[in-house]
Design a protein around this motif. Structure first.
Motif, mmCIF file in Angstrom:
data_model
loop_
_atom_site.group_PDB
_atom_site.id
_atom_site.type_symbol
_atom_site.label_atom_id
_atom_site.label_comp_id
_atom_site.label_asym_id
_atom_site.label_seq_id
_atom_site.Cartn_x
_atom_site.Cartn_y
_atom_site.Cartn_z
ATOM 1 N N PHE A 15 0.902 -11.318 17.595
ATOM 2 C CA PHE A 15 2.813 -12.426 16.667
ATOM 3 C C PHE A 15 2.325 -11.118 15.409
ATOM 4 O O PHE A 15 0.818 -11.258 15.090
ATOM 5 C CB PHE A 15 2.588 -13.424 17.034
ATOM 6 N N TYR A 16 3.098 -11.758 14.346
ATOM 7 C CA TYR A 16 2.560 -11.344 13.289
ATOM 8 C C TYR A 16 1.735 -12.247 12.645
ATOM 9 O O TYR A 16 2.949 -12.886 12.116
ATOM 10 C CB TYR A 16 3.629 -10.831 12.641
ATOM 11 N N THR A 54 2.797 -17.512 8.331
ATOM 12 C CA THR A 54 2.937 -16.119 8.953
ATOM 13 C C THR A 54 4.334 -16.889 9.369
ATOM 14 O O THR A 54 4.962 -17.959 8.099
ATOM 15 C CB THR A 54 2.908 -16.463 10.802
ATOM 16 N N ASN A 55 6.083 -16.552 9.695
ATOM 17 C CA ASN A 55 7.148 -17.492 9.427
ATOM 18 C C ASN A 55 7.517 -17.214 10.779
ATOM 19 O O ASN A 55 7.464 -16.319 11.974
ATOM 20 C CB ASN A 55 8.035 -16.588 9.337
ATOM 21 N N MET A 56 8.017 -18.564 12.657
ATOM 22 C CA MET A 56 8.358 -18.998 13.506
ATOM 23 C C MET A 56 9.489 -17.440 13.595
ATOM 24 O O MET A 56 9.442 -16.856 13.953
ATOM 25 C CB MET A 56 8.662 -19.858 13.341
ATOM 26 N N ASP A 71 12.870 -11.034 13.603
ATOM 27 C CA ASP A 71 12.650 -9.364 13.093
ATOM 28 C C ASP A 71 11.631 -8.477 13.882
ATOM 29 O O ASP A 71 11.771 -7.379 14.023
ATOM 30 C CB ASP A 71 11.730 -9.799 11.852
ATOM 31 N N ARG A 72 10.410 -9.024 14.366
ATOM 32 C CA ARG A 72 9.338 -8.639 14.922
ATOM 33 C C ARG A 72 9.895 -7.613 16.480
ATOM 34 O O ARG A 72 9.336 -6.964 16.707
ATOM 35 C CB ARG A 72 8.584 -9.763 15.503
ATOM 36 N N ASN A 73 10.954 -8.697 17.551
ATOM 37 C CA ASN A 73 11.897 -7.380 18.331
ATOM 38 C C ASN A 73 12.189 -6.918 17.896
ATOM 39 O O ASN A 73 12.499 -6.316 19.104
ATOM 40 C CB ASN A 73 12.541 -8.817 19.270
ATOM 41 N N ALA A 100 2.813 -22.347 13.865
ATOM 42 C CA ALA A 100 1.490 -21.364 13.950
ATOM 43 C C ALA A 100 1.091 -22.357 15.709
ATOM 44 O O ALA A 100 1.382 -21.100 16.742
ATOM 45 C CB ALA A 100 0.536 -21.679 13.476
ATOM 46 N N GLY A 101 0.378 -23.310 15.611
ATOM 47 C CA GLY A 101 0.362 -24.019 17.288
ATOM 48 C C GLY A 101 1.961 -24.132 18.386
ATOM 49 O O GLY A 101 1.841 -24.122 19.629
#
Length: 676
Positions: free
Chosen positions: A54-55, A86-88, A94-96, A306-307
């Motif tokens: 993850f970012y 980070t950001n969920m 965005d990551r995808n 995050a968790g």
């Protein structure tokens, strides 16, 4: 460390199919044991590897997991990835789209209440709509840390709104769109929401529900209680309603207050599809989700960024063995934790394609589930035992009309599945080739904590099998002593995992008293559990429903399973009732199949069946005819209500999640005064 399943494995178990093991993330039981050992002995290493996918705007500064579970040593806390930012929403969208080039992949096949209403939404389209909604919320004054109440049916706008909150750092509080105005008001007030997002209406089967009217009643109740924190109400026009049964605008008579109400359809086109995410601390709140308690008001379970990201993504990937060509379908509503974790966040974090289903299993016909599986070639199917038992009674014909050959893995959630339903699910729906992953978890745990892994775990029908990675269960007796080997008692966990709840919103004292005070040093699930000689865990239901009869601890789930094995019984629920000699005795509610008569002969047969299957000590003292059982809107039986009925106690506590209150009146009128 006690290695789960290190005892001998029985030959009569259901072993994973070889074809599934070939490409599985966890291909066999030895691999599971190795990974589990690593997750317990080297948790920082284990979760750091998961996090690397993850970012992170900023990496963590210390241990991946830090915690205190012992109330005698200070405040209870859990921290995951402390120091990281980070950001969920960035990680699931965005990551995808940008990093993995999945913009053209379908994120959701939306299937409406009617088969005529459906839509495919790609990851690129989803990102654009979420950014628009993010900008809209910001225009309405929503800032980081503000709470947003969402009271929407299972339409795409529900996903857009919750992810928009995650993007800008607002905290979403989703309220199931079947709750009453009073329940909605209570949740808005407790979390002090500034914005309410709702829809004009929704069809549930043939029933038209005016959501906007209910929302307005809730806001009026807030004003009456001098707690009017909501400044704006954002209203979605449910487009499918414009064509189902004609134009229903006049029928709905949607109330409108120009000073408060904002029309989603009019303003969404006026905002940009670009919105930079708010970079959040790892332990910033992500959402509040209310779960009712046996006493007092519902608890606002708080999860953090995050968790929850790490845990929902990994449990989804491994428990459903997610592969790139899968079409996954979880039938839950996003208004419940199952929908949060395994419709939205977990699947999207893995770039999955899912079905987003608005309907109900018996509308417009009883084969609706199987029709949808055939239509989208669903490969992984996740539903509740309640739904399975409901559809079982219609026989094989509705199933055999449809092609279910695409299915590879079946899952269950919400309550322990009785063996009869397990076998029907495995043999009829899964055609004896699909493993059944029977998952145990809670709103509080955030994700699966006891579960099979489909290619690795030999299955026992009705058992949640073994702990997921990072989860260390144990069983305690009433005195807090750990029980070794075969045992039955309180299910607790000795350490946290990333996705566990952080607190009860606004009430840390209630959090500590509810989950940690009874057995210092352990998280107390409130469920009873049995561990067999092979190390398999069997959930016995809420600990209040573990019945001590003459010194023998009996599992209500086991008694219920014995009752439903009788050909006349469709469903059963068992609770305790005080007994002068035994201390407690068994009080059983049975719902009969169509055309079956409740009489003395049947009662005797049921008592004999339980006695033969479990033993004389388990023979019920009371068996009551129950035309219906009190259930939540998600289908769970409210056993604490049944316990009060059995004891003729009128104070039933919080009933805000009860689907049909009339059931309670009927059961009170038919309760047993003398032993069967």
């Amino acid at each position: 460390m006690v290695v789960p399943g290190s005892q001998h494995i029985e030959d009569k178990m259901y072993h994973p199919p070889e074809g599934l093991q070939k490409d599985a993330h966890v291909p066999d039981f030895n691999c599971y044991l190795e990974l589990y050992k690593k997750s317990i002995e080297e948790p920082d290493v284990f979760w750091k590897e998961v996090a690397s996918d993850f970012y992170w705007k900023k990496p963590p500064t210390g241990h991946i997991l830090q915690y205190n579970f012992d109330v005698t040593k200070g405040n209870i806390y859990v921290k995951c990835m402390e120091g990281a930012k980070t950001n969920m929403c960035y990680n699931v969208l965005d990551r995808n789209v940008k990093d993995k080039n999945l913009g053209e992949r379908v994120a959701f096949y939306w299937e409406g209440n009617s088969p005529d209403h459906h839509e495919a939404i790609t990851y690129g389209q989803l990102l654009g709509q979420v950014c628009r909604c993010s900008n809209l919320l910001k225009q309405m004054g929503v800032r980081k840390g503000d709470r947003v109440a969402i009271y929407l049916p299972m339409i795409p706008e529900l996903v857009y709104t919750m992810l928009a909150c995650a993007r800008i750092g607002a905290v979403h509080s989703i309220v199931f769109a079947g709750f009453s105005a009073e329940s909605l008001c209570e949740r808005i007030m407790d979390s002090q929401c500034s914005i309410l997002v709702t829809a004009d209406g929704v069809y549930r089967g043939e029933k038209l529900i005016n959501l906007k009217q209910i929302a307005d009643e809730a806001l009026e109740k807030c004003r009456e209680k001098a707690s009017a924190t909501v400044t704006k109400c954002l209203v979605v026009k449910h487009h499918a309603l414009r064509t189902q049964n004609g134009d229903i605008s006049n029928k709905l008579q949607t109330p409108w207050d120009a000073a408060c109400d904002v029309c989603w359809d009019e303003v969404m086109g006026q905002v940009s599809e670009q919105c930079e995410p708010e970079w959040l601390d790892a332990e910033d709140p992500l959402f509040i989700l209310y779960t009712s308690g046996s006493t007092g008001k519902p608890k606002g379970v708080l999860h953090t960024v995050a968790g929850y990201l790490l845990y929902t993504s990994l449990t989804f990937k491994y428990v459903f063995d997610h592969q790139p060509d899968d079409v996954y379908w979880c039938t839950a509503d996003i208004g419940w934790i199952t929908g949060h974790s395994y419709i939205t966040y977990g699947p999207l974090a893995n770039g999955a394609t899912s079905v987003l289903f608005e309907g109900i299993p018996v509308h417009p016909h009883v084969g609706r589930f199987w029709e949808v599986i055939e239509k989208y070639r669903v490969t992984k199917f996740y539903t509740a035992p309640t739904a399975i038992r409901l559809l079982m009674k219609y026989g094989l014909d509705p199933v055999q009309k449809y092609d279910l050959s695409s299915l590879r893995i079946l899952g269950t959630v919400g309550e322990p599945i009785n063996p009869e339903a397990w076998h029907w699910y495995h043999e009829v729906i899964g055609q004896k080739r699909c493993p059944v992953v029977d998952t145990f978890w809670q709103t509080e745990t955030g994700g699966h904590v006891l579960t099979p892994l489909p290619a690795a775990t030999p299955l026992k029908p009705g058992s949640a099998t073994f702990p997921f990675f990072g989860v260390e269960p144990t069983i305690l007796n009433e005195h807090g002593e750990e029980l070794e080997g075969e045992a039955e008692g309180y299910l607790v966990f000795r350490r946290p995992w990333p996705g566990i709840m952080r607190t009860v919103y606004g009430n840390q004292e209630r959090f500590e008293n509810t989950y940690f005070k009874k057995f210092p040093g352990f998280y107390v699930t409130g469920d009873g559990c049995r561990r067999d000689k092979d190390g398999y865990y069997w959930i016995a239901g809420r600990i209040d429903d573990m019945i001590n009869v003459s010194g023998h601890l009996l599992s209500t789930a086991e008694v219920e399973s014995s009752l439903t094995d009788h050909g006349a019984v469709a469903e059963a629920a068992v609770v305790s009732r005080p007994h002068k000699v035994k201390g407690e005795c068994l009080y059983c509610f049975v719902t009969l199949k169509d055309c079956r008569e409740f009489n003395r002969t049947l009662v005797d047969e049921l008592k004999r069946q339980v006695r033969e299957k479990i033993g004389p000590i388990a023979t019920p003292d009371f068996i009551q005819n129950a035309p219906g059982l009190p259930k939540t809107r998600s289908g769970k039986i409210m056993r604490r209500v049944l316990r009060q009925i059995a004891r003729n106690e009128k104070d039933l506590g919080d009933l805000s999640t009860l689907a049909d209150p009339k059931v309670v009146e009927v059961l009170f009128s038919q309760r047993c005064e003398t032993a069967a």
